[in-house]
Design a protein around this motif. Structure first.
Motif, mmCIF file in Angstrom:
data_model
loop_
_atom_site.group_PDB
_atom_site.id
_atom_site.type_symbol
_atom_site.label_atom_id
_atom_site.label_comp_id
_atom_site.label_asym_id
_atom_site.label_seq_id
_atom_site.Cartn_x
_atom_site.Cartn_y
_atom_site.Cartn_z
ATOM 1 N N UNK A 187 2.840 -7.996 -7.497
ATOM 2 C CA UNK A 187 2.465 -7.475 -6.553
ATOM 3 C C UNK A 187 1.126 -6.780 -6.710
ATOM 4 N N UNK A 188 0.302 -7.033 -5.700
ATOM 5 C CA UNK A 188 -1.045 -6.422 -5.733
ATOM 6 C C UNK A 188 -0.870 -4.989 -5.026
ATOM 7 N N UNK A 189 -1.044 -3.734 -5.719
ATOM 8 C CA UNK A 189 -0.349 -2.571 -5.325
ATOM 9 C C UNK A 189 -2.063 -1.693 -4.939
ATOM 10 N N UNK A 190 -1.950 -0.891 -3.849
ATOM 11 C CA UNK A 190 -3.197 -0.203 -3.441
ATOM 12 C C UNK A 190 -2.661 1.296 -3.319
ATOM 13 N N UNK A 191 -3.474 2.347 -3.535
ATOM 14 C CA UNK A 191 -3.235 3.657 -2.819
ATOM 15 C C UNK A 191 -4.120 3.959 -1.900
ATOM 16 N N UNK A 192 -3.574 4.878 -0.949
ATOM 17 C CA UNK A 192 -4.395 5.568 0.010
ATOM 18 C C UNK A 192 -4.248 7.034 -0.009
ATOM 19 N N UNK A 211 -7.736 1.358 -4.560
ATOM 20 C CA UNK A 211 -7.820 2.677 -3.798
ATOM 21 C C UNK A 211 -8.296 2.638 -2.461
ATOM 22 N N UNK A 212 -7.994 3.204 -1.714
ATOM 23 C CA UNK A 212 -8.718 3.463 -0.434
ATOM 24 C C UNK A 212 -8.992 4.966 -0.307
ATOM 25 N N UNK A 213 -10.152 5.501 -0.254
ATOM 26 C CA UNK A 213 -10.666 6.683 -0.260
ATOM 27 C C UNK A 213 -10.646 7.013 1.306
ATOM 28 N N UNK A 269 0.824 -1.242 0.040
ATOM 29 C CA UNK A 269 -0.057 -0.004 -0.005
ATOM 30 C C UNK A 269 0.964 1.189 -0.025
ATOM 31 N N UNK A 270 0.465 2.196 -0.940
ATOM 32 C CA UNK A 270 1.197 3.501 -0.878
ATOM 33 C C UNK A 270 0.479 4.309 -0.330
ATOM 34 N N UNK A 271 0.778 5.196 0.712
ATOM 35 C CA UNK A 271 0.129 6.027 1.450
ATOM 36 C C UNK A 271 0.473 7.361 0.708
ATOM 37 N N UNK A 272 -0.648 8.143 0.372
ATOM 38 C CA UNK A 272 -0.243 9.526 -0.418
ATOM 39 C C UNK A 272 -0.945 10.531 0.312
ATOM 40 N N UNK A 273 -1.281 10.395 1.724
ATOM 41 C CA UNK A 273 -2.008 11.394 2.579
ATOM 42 C C UNK A 273 -1.235 11.751 3.694
ATOM 43 N N UNK A 274 0.028 11.227 3.816
ATOM 44 C CA UNK A 274 0.723 11.776 5.083
ATOM 45 C C UNK A 274 1.188 13.148 4.742
#
Length: 260
Positions: free
Chosen positions: A198-203, A222-224, A163-168
């Protein structure tokens, strides 16, 4: 939980368009129920205590089938703190446990530990979280380079999901897309990871007009992240706004019928 991987044209191995799974970051049973009714196929339980995680999982499993539930751990001091945090969540009913790698020297050994962990049947998968911290709305110096280095190590270690966190530290929804070289390098990073299986997600938090751009990045999920706030500053899940986003024709997914 497996999703078709995409090639450079955004298509899976069968030539079909890649389908993204939409998830919602929630912190309460009420928000979880609202998100499932709205049609979300996954939930991200934001650093909730184990007893609340267990209760939400039981509720959601009774409400709908096929919902992917992630539990997010808080920032850890290093590998030694991981086991103590994991045990209370192992039997809570989640599918994955999101483990933030942090910014310190412990990130690499923690990633290696996560990659080496092979869960037994019925146990949740450990999923590393790579954050791209923003300072005054822009990535910190070297942050993208560091993210790519950790992602490269994740490929070498053959992690199953990431998971790549783009909200920090993001000052507002969609701030990440106004940054360069982020806007050009991150989509390529997502595809490179997917090509490695690899299963990739974005937050990320997005406005409606930015959802099509997020869909173009084509992560597996994608996690909203909710940006609405209540009277006391607490996050409030706006179901109507969520419905609007999920119904956007540019964001197709295989999801249950939306409840009335």
């Amino acid at each position: 939980m497996d999703n078709p991987r995409i090639d450079s044209k955004g298509q899976g191995p069968t030539g079909k368009e890649n389908v993204m799974r939409w998830q919602v970051a929630v912190g309460s049973s009420q928000d979880a129920a609202a998100a499932v009714r709205a049609g979300a196929l996954g939930l991200d339980l934001q650093t909730a205590p184990p007893e609340r995680v267990r209760a939400i999982c039981a509720q959601v499993r009774n409400q709908a089938d096929g919902i992917v539930i992630d539990a997010a751990l808080p920032a850890l001091a290093g590998p030694s703190a991981l086991q103590a945090r994991l045990q209370p969540l192992r039997d809570a009913g989640v599918d994955r446990i999101a483990v933030p790698l942090g910014e310190g020297a412990g990130a690499v050994p923690l990633l290696r530990l996560i990659a080496a962990a092979r869960p037994e049947a019925g146990q949740p998968l450990l999923m590393p979280v790579l954050a791209l911290p923003l300072l005054a709305g822009a990535p910190q110096a070297g942050a993208v380079d560091r993210l790519e280095a950790l992602a490269s190590l994740a490929r070498q270690q053959r992690v199953r999901a990431l998971l790549i966190d783009l909200e920090t530290g993001a000052p507002e929804p969609g701030a990440i897309w106004r940054q360069r070289p982020v806007g050009s390098r991150l989509p390529l990073l997502v595809r490179d990871l997917q090509a490695a299986g690899i299963e990739v997600g974005l937050r990320v938090a997005v406005r409606r007009e930015q959802i099509g751009r997020l869909a173009d990045w084509a992560p597996d999920f994608a996690t909203l992240v909710c940006q609405e706030r209540g009277a006391h500053g607490e996050p409030v899940l706006d179901v109507d706004r969520l419905l609007e986003r999920l119904r956007d024709p540019r964001t197709p997914q295989c999801r249950p019928a939306l409840a009335a």
